[in-house]
Design an enzyme around this catalytic site. Sequence first.
Site, PDB file in Angstrom:
ATOM      1  CG  HIS A 260      42.120  54.544  48.801  1.00  9.42           C
ATOM      2  ND1 HIS A 260      42.060  55.845  49.236  1.00  9.42           N
ATOM      3  CD2 HIS A 260      43.403  54.366  48.383  1.00  9.42           C
ATOM      4  CE1 HIS A 260      43.235  56.427  49.092  1.00  9.42           C
ATOM      5  NE2 HIS A 260      44.074  55.549  48.570  1.00  9.42           N
ATOM      6  CD  GLU A 261      45.034  51.077  47.358  1.00  7.94           C
ATOM      7  OE1 GLU A 261      45.586  51.485  46.310  1.00  7.94           O
ATOM      8  OE2 GLU A 261      45.304  51.533  48.487  1.00  7.94           O
ATOM      9  CG  HIS A 264      45.214  54.898  43.895  1.00  6.62           C
ATOM     10  ND1 HIS A 264      45.759  56.152  43.694  1.00  6.62           N
ATOM     11  CD2 HIS A 264      45.203  54.716  45.238  1.00  6.62           C
ATOM     12  CE1 HIS A 264      46.059  56.693  44.883  1.00  6.62           C
ATOM     13  NE2 HIS A 264      45.727  55.843  45.831  1.00  6.62           N
ATOM     14  CD  GLU A 290      45.727  59.131  48.472  1.00  9.83           C
ATOM     15  OE1 GLU A 290      46.358  58.347  47.731  1.00  9.83           O
ATOM     16  OE2 GLU A 290      45.132  58.750  49.493  1.00  9.83           O
TER      17      GLU A 290
HETATM   18 ZN    ZN Z   1      45.991  56.138  47.903  1.00  7.89          ZN
END
Ligand code: ZN
Length: 497
Positions: A260-261, A264, A290
């Site tokens: 997830h990170e 980003h 996001e």
């Molecule tokens: Zn996030």
Amino acid sequence: MNSDVAAPLLSRLQEIEDLGGAISLLTWDQSVKMPPGGAEARGRQLATLGRLRHERWLDPGLERDLAAAEREAADGAAADLLRVVRHDLERATRVPNDYVARSAAHAAASYEAWLDARRGGAVERVVGMLERTLDLSLEYAGFFPEVAHPADALIDVADEGATVASLRPLFGRLRDELVPRVAAWSAAPPAPPLPAGPFAVDEQLAAALELAQAFGYDVGRGRQDLTAHPFAIRFAHGDVRITTRAKVDDLTEVLFSTLHEAGHAMYEQGVDLRLEGTPLAEGASAGVHESQARLWENQVARSRAFWSFALPRLQHRFPALAAVDVEGAFRAVNRVQRSLIRTDADEVTYNLHVIVRFDLELELLEGRLAVRDLADAWAERYAADLGVAPTGAVDGWLQDVHWFAGTIGGSFQGYTLGNVLSAQFFAAAARELGDVEAQMAAGDFAPLRTWLTENVYRHGRSKPVDRLVRDATGGALDVEPYLAYLDRKFEGLAGAR
Ligand code: ZN
């Protein structure tokens, strides 16, 4: 806009960006390396740098240099830059210094009260704090009298251009579609989870980073560290870091928080270098940011194709996974369960958690709900939407920090916008890339990453979100691709049980 006119403005913007980078570095250090004794001085240092940055924005010279640049006929990249700088300057000017100081002091006090209540302290004190937060949120909205709804002023900070008028019908539709799906897909007992290890944390971090690098996260311009609450943070184009969380008995924690990170961070690493030193070097909005994290976390890393690539690699490091097959792993990471805690929720129920908060924020801001009735309203909505009842405030309305460290309004919509957009972007990419499943199964993520770089990453904040989405996907923000994605994945899973 010729470069002689732009140069003084660009040098002012670079200074503001440098102060922002220093603030980010101190913030990263605070979470990753700082000993407890550093806390007091660090708070002061961050406040000082924040004030200096705000003063740079309000310097009359910035307005003068911006106005001079605006008088030149600007087009293309120059026009995008001037539009964004004018927008940010307008916001910095509208909000008075004394409000910024009062709300920062209140945020610190309410955060303390929230921590105390979560440890068993007085809930009554948090109620009082939250009433004041509501007042301050409405006061903030008052600085923007042209908005149609007070939440619009707060939403604009994170998701520029989004409004209550556009989000309410979108989220209402999504809620109506998701409630029966959650009921159907969580009816049977969930598939067994992955084996519980134990897994050495160092080995977990290495495994997760290896997969993030396979996606395209560049460790020559980044690094990975452990924290309690994972995040991605950018100091400059050449330094975009991630933090992650690991549990000894649950490999999914490190995998999904890292990937997830990394999503980003890859977004920030992919912004065109020519935008560096300006406000265009950031992501387009909270929702788009996001979406890039969710795309890699869910559309990719919770797919069957990804697991046929990743599982042998993980089994090589972790013999405890030897008996797992691809189908079992795919099922284990796609369990749909009614739940109380947003941050633990699966990708189907997650949006219901967000929409409850979004709706309650609007009721509070509209004066239709009093803060002291929030706990009851929360429980009612959880019963209606998710079919579960909180056991107390901590797994109910006190579970998220957002209302207790900032404003009421504007902090939740980005999560659901991100989920919706992740499916739109992925579907658009898949239309152009041919057999994206086969590419992922072969560990070839370059075509997908290249498509995202071309259509999303490199633009940074140059395009308004609606234009970015339209240019990349051919349509406006739309929940249909997201619902179609969920149906394709979870109806198959439910049917095959
Ligand atoms: Zn996030």
